[in-house]
Design an enzyme around this catalytic site. Structure first.
Site, PDB file in Angstrom:
ATOM      1  N   HIS A  58     -24.476  39.593  30.873  1.00 50.88           N
ATOM      2  CA  HIS A  58     -24.315  40.792  30.416  1.00 50.88           C
ATOM      3  C   HIS A  58     -25.740  41.763  30.859  1.00 50.88           C
ATOM      4  CE1 HIS A  58     -28.225  40.042  27.838  1.00 50.88           C
ATOM      5  NE2 HIS A  58     -27.624  38.805  27.644  1.00 50.88           N
ATOM      6  N   GLY A  59     -25.424  42.987  30.397  1.00 48.86           N
ATOM      7  CA  GLY A  59     -26.433  44.128  30.998  1.00 48.86           C
ATOM      8  C   GLY A  59     -27.639  43.728  30.249  1.00 48.86           C
ATOM      9  N   GLU A 132     -24.597  32.352  23.948  1.00 48.07           N
ATOM     10  CA  GLU A 132     -26.022  31.963  24.795  1.00 48.07           C
ATOM     11  C   GLU A 132     -26.373  30.364  24.131  1.00 48.07           C
ATOM     12  OE1 GLU A 132     -27.536  31.480  27.260  1.00 48.07           O
ATOM     13  OE2 GLU A 132     -28.973  33.112  27.418  1.00 48.07           O
TER      14      GLU A 132
END
Length: 495
Positions: A58-59, A132
């Site tokens: 992800h960013g 995560e």
């Protein structure tokens, strides 16, 4: 270009030993990683046809920017910078016709997936196992709070994460088990090209488990914000697990050598493996005296583009193969470095030490269009001369790797900062990558390198602490001559 048609690696229990040697004898320049102590994991499911999987982190999120430990919490969202990174990744992957997109359900990952997926018809596929790593009581803390509150436990998490237990759980071991389950669903999906958008640690685990690497490789294969890693899976006969090739790792929206590179600890000691530019022999496969072949026009452009990329760094030394193409590439980089003041990249001229290393020289057989590396590795003694030459290359890579690491000084402080650039043919750099990761020769087909690519290895704990792979096979700096991120190695079995 060097193509690697991959071969299945050895099991986790044996992959770190050379035949007839102990694990501790595999590499002298860094501390040897312990073998994974968790139970053996099931193999990857067999495939009927080739499949490519692109992993994207992800960013940048709000907690990334704040320096908080996120884990599997879902309180952060993308920052404006993170949204911009995701848009860059969308453009980078625009030409690829993905058949499916798996995503973590956490907001920062799902939003990144939505931006990249854009107007494609099919729905995103959320998978909770792509969340995560679960960090339990550590989640939400700043690092200094973790040190203050948990002391020795937090230090163990930083130094030996695979054996660290938090609230009665072993987060890294749990993550590796989750990653194995994710591969079952990803590889059995009917799509031939699959995008996966998730997180730093889980993407590390996906790369490692696909290659048969254990939890001791956590934090060794970095994944930056919106970094893309590409894995090619090739079916094997008899219902065997597919062979796997890490086509490239951590291709980021920004330069991998810039000060803004995210993920991992900052390091002032670095080895950059630069693959020499293309030659006439590498494109035409001529047999005679190819070690003396100079760069062709494409190779000249590749060398110049690499020199421009490395202006972001003060290169201290360039070590290259004595073969002509490597020397030509090294000369281009050296000349640009020494003109850094004229080019506005530095306020004073830079002095670069340049020298040849015989250990980076390779046999002409690897410079021409020959059998695939997989075929040579699998042929064993029956491969005759070709297999013996590969064994010779592998043996010389040990001393070559040691020589490169010896260029890095011990100690801290600005006087010990050092960037070493090593230039050679992709074949020798494949062996060096395996040496860095403490793997055997059999793993060489599990990686892929293109002409003109760079691979960056950081040493945040100094030369004795072992190398951390920041990226492999990065080619975005080559501009219109760059290799597309999703270019597969399938059906291209030539060096």
């Amino acid at each position: 270009m060097l193509l690697l048609a991959p071969t299945p690696p050895l099991s986790t229990a044996t992959a770190h030993r050379r035949p007839g040697g102990s694990a501790a004898s595999c590499i002298r320049c860094s501390s040897v990683r312990e073998l994974d102590r968790s139970p053996s994991r099931p193999p990857l499911p067999p495939l009927a046809e080739a499949k490519q999987v692109v992993l994207v982190r992800h960013g940048q999120s709000t907690w990334n920017a704040d320096g908080r430990i996120q884990g599997s919490s879902d309180f952060s969202v993308l920052t404006p910078k993170g949204e911009s990174q995701a848009e860059t990744s969308r453009l980078m992957l625009l030409a690829d016709a993905f058949d499916a997109c798996f995503t973590s359900p956490l907001a920062r990952s799902r939003r990144t997936a939505e931006i990249i997926w854009d107007s494609r018809d099919k729905d995103l596929i959320p998978d909770s196992d792509l969340r995560e790593i679960d960090l339990y009581s550590f989640q939400g803390l700043f690092k200094h709070e973790g040190k203050e509150k948990y002391g020795a436990l937090f230090q163990q998490w930083q130094k030996n994460p695979s054996d660290c237990s938090i609230d009665g759980h072993y987060p890294v071991r749990e993550l590796w088990d989750r990653a194995q389950g994710c591969w079952e669903r990803i590889l059995t999906h009917e799509g031939k090209s699959v995008l996966v958008v998730a997180h730093n640690a889980v993407n590390q685990a996906l790369v490692a488990t696909s290659l048969g690497l254990g939890t001791e490789y956590f934090r060794t294969l970095l994944q930056s914000n919106c970094g893309a890693s590409v894995l090619d899976f090739t079916p094997q006969p008899g219902g065997r697990p597919p062979s796997v090739c890490l086509n490239r790792s951590n291709q980021t929206p920004n330069s991998p050598v810039s000060a803004e590179s995210s993920a991992g600890r900052k390091s002032s000691k670095r080895i950059i493996l630069v693959c020499q530019g293309a030659t006439q022999s590498s494109s035409e496969g001529s047999l005679g005296g190819v070690g003396y072949a100079p760069l062709n026009m494409l190779g000249v452009i590749q060398a110049q583009k690499t020199a421009e990329l490395l202006l972001d760094l003060k290169v201290n030394s360039i070590i290259c193969s004595p073969q002509v193409a490597a020397v030509d590439t090294a000369t281009a980089i050296c000349e640009v470095q020494e003109a850094a003041d004229c080019l506005g990249a530095d306020c004073v001229p830079r002095y670069v030490e340049m020298k040849n290393l015989l250990g980076l020289e390779i046999d002409d057989a690897f410079l021409t269009k020959q059998k695939s590396l997989e075929q040579i590795v699998q042929s064993g003694w029956m491969g005759g001369m070709e297999h013996q030459k590969l064994k010779t290359l592998w043996a010389q890579s040990e001393d070559a790797w040691q020589a490169l690491v010896n260029e890095l000084p011990d100690g801290d402080g600005a006087e010990s900062d050092r960037v070493v650039v090593a230039i050679g043919h992709p074949a020798i750099h494949l062996a060096l990558l395996c040496r860095c990761l403490n793997l055997t020769m059999d793993y060489m087909p599990s990686f892929h390198l293109d002409d003109g690519s760079i691979s960056v290895i950081d040493f945040p704990d100094g030369p004795k602490g072992g190398g951390i792979i920041r990226c492999t096979n990065y080619t975005a700096h080559l501009g219109r001559w760059s290799v597309p991120i999703t270019k597969s190695t399938e059906n291209n079995d030539e060096f």
